[in-house]
Design a protein around this motif. Structure first.
Motif, mmCIF file in Angstrom:
data_model
loop_
_atom_site.group_PDB
_atom_site.id
_atom_site.type_symbol
_atom_site.label_atom_id
_atom_site.label_comp_id
_atom_site.label_asym_id
_atom_site.label_seq_id
_atom_site.Cartn_x
_atom_site.Cartn_y
_atom_site.Cartn_z
ATOM 1 N N LEU A 208 1.423 -1.227 -0.549
ATOM 2 C CA LEU A 208 0.117 -0.181 -0.376
ATOM 3 C C LEU A 208 1.394 1.201 0.198
ATOM 4 N N GLY A 209 2.395 0.893 0.442
ATOM 5 C CA GLY A 209 3.305 2.080 0.458
ATOM 6 C C GLY A 209 3.201 2.547 1.479
ATOM 7 N N PHE A 210 2.718 2.645 2.305
ATOM 8 C CA PHE A 210 2.941 2.385 4.387
ATOM 9 C C PHE A 210 2.651 1.107 4.357
ATOM 10 N N ALA A 211 2.417 0.074 3.577
ATOM 11 C CA ALA A 211 2.322 -1.008 4.855
ATOM 12 C C ALA A 211 2.225 -2.308 3.314
ATOM 13 N N GLU A 212 2.508 -3.105 3.864
ATOM 14 C CA GLU A 212 2.237 -4.827 3.407
ATOM 15 C C GLU A 212 0.794 -5.477 4.195
ATOM 16 N N TRP A 213 0.193 -5.872 2.922
ATOM 17 C CA TRP A 213 -1.060 -6.509 3.651
ATOM 18 C C TRP A 213 -1.213 -7.560 2.575
ATOM 19 N N SER A 214 -2.361 -8.909 3.450
ATOM 20 C CA SER A 214 -2.493 -9.379 2.877
ATOM 21 C C SER A 214 -3.836 -9.251 2.464
ATOM 22 N N ALA A 215 -3.725 -9.738 1.108
ATOM 23 C CA ALA A 215 -5.427 -9.718 -0.029
ATOM 24 C C ALA A 215 -5.293 -10.899 -0.998
ATOM 25 N N PRO A 216 -6.391 -11.661 -1.516
ATOM 26 C CA PRO A 216 -6.586 -11.955 -2.032
ATOM 27 C C PRO A 216 -5.647 -11.778 -3.655
ATOM 28 N N THR A 217 -5.010 -12.167 -4.485
ATOM 29 C CA THR A 217 -4.707 -11.038 -5.580
ATOM 30 C C THR A 217 -4.958 -12.298 -6.527
ATOM 31 N N GLY A 218 -6.126 -13.928 -6.600
ATOM 32 C CA GLY A 218 -5.645 -13.492 -7.678
ATOM 33 C C GLY A 218 -5.061 -14.662 -8.587
ATOM 34 N N THR A 219 -4.997 -14.345 -10.255
ATOM 35 C CA THR A 219 -4.182 -14.477 -11.376
ATOM 36 C C THR A 219 -3.396 -13.200 -11.430
ATOM 37 N N ARG A 220 -3.212 -12.568 -10.325
ATOM 38 C CA ARG A 220 -2.165 -10.764 -10.908
ATOM 39 C C ARG A 220 -1.070 -11.483 -10.747
ATOM 40 N N ALA A 221 -0.059 -10.855 -11.856
ATOM 41 C CA ALA A 221 0.845 -10.991 -11.640
ATOM 42 C C ALA A 221 1.498 -9.626 -10.595
ATOM 43 N N VAL A 222 3.260 -10.577 -10.420
ATOM 44 C CA VAL A 222 3.634 -9.287 -9.557
ATOM 45 C C VAL A 222 4.136 -8.357 -10.283
ATOM 46 N N GLY A 223 4.331 -6.897 -9.450
ATOM 47 C CA GLY A 223 3.955 -5.849 -9.649
ATOM 48 C C GLY A 223 2.562 -5.069 -10.891
ATOM 49 N N ALA B 235 -2.483 -7.960 18.906
ATOM 50 C CA ALA B 235 -1.531 -7.732 18.234
ATOM 51 C C ALA B 235 -0.956 -8.700 17.498
ATOM 52 N N GLY B 236 -1.178 -8.735 16.741
ATOM 53 C CA GLY B 236 -0.421 -9.587 15.455
ATOM 54 C C GLY B 236 -1.893 -9.947 14.350
ATOM 55 N N ALA B 237 -2.648 -9.628 14.667
ATOM 56 C CA ALA B 237 -3.716 -9.552 13.859
ATOM 57 C C ALA B 237 -2.808 -8.611 12.829
ATOM 58 N N LEU B 238 -3.402 -9.842 11.560
ATOM 59 C CA LEU B 238 -3.476 -9.542 10.066
ATOM 60 C C LEU B 238 -3.657 -8.163 10.059
ATOM 61 N N ASN B 239 -2.518 -7.066 9.140
ATOM 62 C CA ASN B 239 -2.933 -6.306 8.328
ATOM 63 C C ASN B 239 -3.606 -5.058 9.638
ATOM 64 N N ARG B 240 -3.139 -5.415 10.172
ATOM 65 C CA ARG B 240 -2.998 -4.623 11.790
ATOM 66 C C ARG B 240 -2.327 -3.064 11.101
ATOM 67 N N ALA C 87 -9.084 2.610 18.784
ATOM 68 C CA ALA C 87 -8.818 3.982 19.545
ATOM 69 C C ALA C 87 -6.896 4.455 19.669
ATOM 70 N N GLU C 88 -6.260 2.312 19.047
ATOM 71 C CA GLU C 88 -5.099 2.893 18.750
ATOM 72 C C GLU C 88 -4.421 2.097 17.026
ATOM 73 N N ALA C 89 -5.711 1.501 16.685
ATOM 74 C CA ALA C 89 -5.621 0.404 15.581
ATOM 75 C C ALA C 89 -6.448 -0.129 14.937
ATOM 76 N N ILE C 90 -6.680 -0.490 13.890
ATOM 77 C CA ILE C 90 -7.645 -1.157 13.219
ATOM 78 C C ILE C 90 -6.961 -1.856 12.392
ATOM 79 N N ALA C 91 -7.601 -3.127 11.544
ATOM 80 C CA ALA C 91 -7.378 -4.184 11.071
ATOM 81 C C ALA C 91 -8.349 -4.379 10.084
ATOM 82 N N VAL C 92 -7.874 -4.822 8.773
ATOM 83 C CA VAL C 92 -9.250 -6.066 7.814
ATOM 84 C C VAL C 92 -8.702 -6.968 7.544
ATOM 85 N N ALA C 93 -9.680 -7.835 7.527
ATOM 86 C CA ALA C 93 -9.307 -9.283 7.282
ATOM 87 C C ALA C 93 -8.720 -9.165 5.750
ATOM 88 N N PRO C 94 -8.159 -10.536 4.984
ATOM 89 C CA PRO C 94 -7.274 -10.509 3.983
ATOM 90 C C PRO C 94 -8.562 -10.807 3.056
#
Length: 342
Positions: free
Chosen positions: A252-267, A285-290, A327-334
């Motif tokens: 995302l530019g400010f963080a890397e996230w887990s997300a279903p990319t399907g058949t999309r190529a790297v880049g 703490a430790g939740a994905l995409n936190r 208050a301090e953090a959010i997350a979105v499930a992949p």
């Protein structure tokens, strides 16, 4: 009884606005809602189908019959206008029976039919009243009864609930849908109210700048929009530019996230679509995409609070909603991250 628009284009004289190569079908008994920003072509589409505007390119057909050469009164289409367009000098009963009178139906028969429809819409005891004595919601039901009185081959609804209070709209929305289904009426609804479209329609069509962007079931339009333009217009969201860096991994530019990319190529360049109801407040703490940050502006809606959350390092706030803001953090499930290619 199906309504078909096949590659329909129309331009207003001296203007660039209208419709551009629109193709859609409304199947027998189906309700299709048409939404889009102002100037997108919603009203133009209704005018062309009803015959109030002529000179289009392409084909508009009802039950296989091309409507181009048929004047308004010969199209057998019922229409409910935003303003209801009731006749103030006629009684409620005579308003409903008006179309039958034009068709030279005998007085006893047309009044019987009108009374049956008034009973159906819950206004059986209002037949002899003047329309000025009715509330806005009652006038809307009279307009609907009048449109159905002629046994139309198709029904057009032009912003039918926009003039009503929010407290009335929800109940009347359900009532219109029930009546439409009871009559198995092939129906095209134009509305600016997304909630109205999503709750009433079998399918939703999204227009922008005279072009059809997507037509699909309400759930698909909301959960799987075909483009950023549809995602921006339907519902609330946060859209973030991103790039695929590995299988099921985006930057995302400010963080890397887990997300279903399907058949999309790297880049591959994508946009990540996040709906506010999928943003989790203060995940462990430790939740994905936190993502850490702090809350911003808040809007209280009773059962929930919609708020901005400013993620550390991000240029735009994340839109979120929950009973208690983060208050301090959010997350979105992949699995809740929707990637759009355009």
């Amino acid at each position: 009884m199906s309504l078909v628009l096949d590659h329909v284009s129309y331009t207003y004289p001296g203007s660039t606005q209208g419709l551009e190569d629109v193709s859609l079908d409304v199947r027998t008994g189906e309700l299709v809602a048409v939404i889009g920003p102002s100037g997108s072509g919603k009203s133009t589409l209704l005018k062309l189908v009803s015959g109030l505007a002529t000179g289009h390119r392409g084909r508009i057909a009802l039950d296989g019959e091309d409507l181009s050469a048929r004047p308004v009164h010969q199209r057998h289409i019922g229409m409910v206008f935003q303003s209801y367009a009731l006749f103030p000098h006629l009684s409620v009963l005579d308003n409903v029976a008006y179309g039958l009178k034009l068709r030279k139906v005998a007085a006893d028969a047309r009044h019987k039919r009108a009374q049956e429809l008034l009973d159906l819409v819950g206004l059986g005891g209002f037949a002899q009243r003047g329309v000025a004595q009715l509330s806005g919601g009652q006038q809307q039901r009279v307009a609907l009864a009048r449109a159905l009185a002629i046994d139309p081959r198709a029904l057009l609804l032009d912003e039918p609930l926009s003039a009503l209070d929010a407290s009335v709209r929800g109940h009347l929305r359900d009532q219109i849908r029930q009546i439409q289904q009871r009559f198995n009426a092939t129906t095209l609804l134009v509305t600016h109210d997304q909630e109205e479209a999503l709750t009433m329609a079998d399918r939703v069509a999204v227009l922008q700048d005279g072009r059809l962007l997507q037509i699909a079931a309400p759930r698909e339009i909301y959960e799987r929009p075909a483009s950023r333009a549809v995602a921006r217009f339907v519902g609330l969201s946060t859209l973030l530019p991103a790039r695929v860096v590995a299988q099921d991994r985006i930057d995302l530019g400010f963080a890397e996230w887990s997300a279903p990319t399907g058949t999309r190529a790297v880049g591959a360049a994508v946009h990540a679509l996040l709906r506010p109801e999928h943003v989790q407040a203060d995940p462990p703490a430790g939740a994905l995409n936190r993502l850490a940050g702090k809350p911003g502006a808040q809007r209280y809606y009773g059962a929930l609070t919609r708020y901005d959350f400013h993620v550390t390092g991000a240029d735009v706030p994340f839109l979120a909603e929950s009973s208690v803001p983060a208050a301090e953090a959010i997350a979105v499930a992949p699995e809740q991250v929707r990637l759009l290619d355009h």
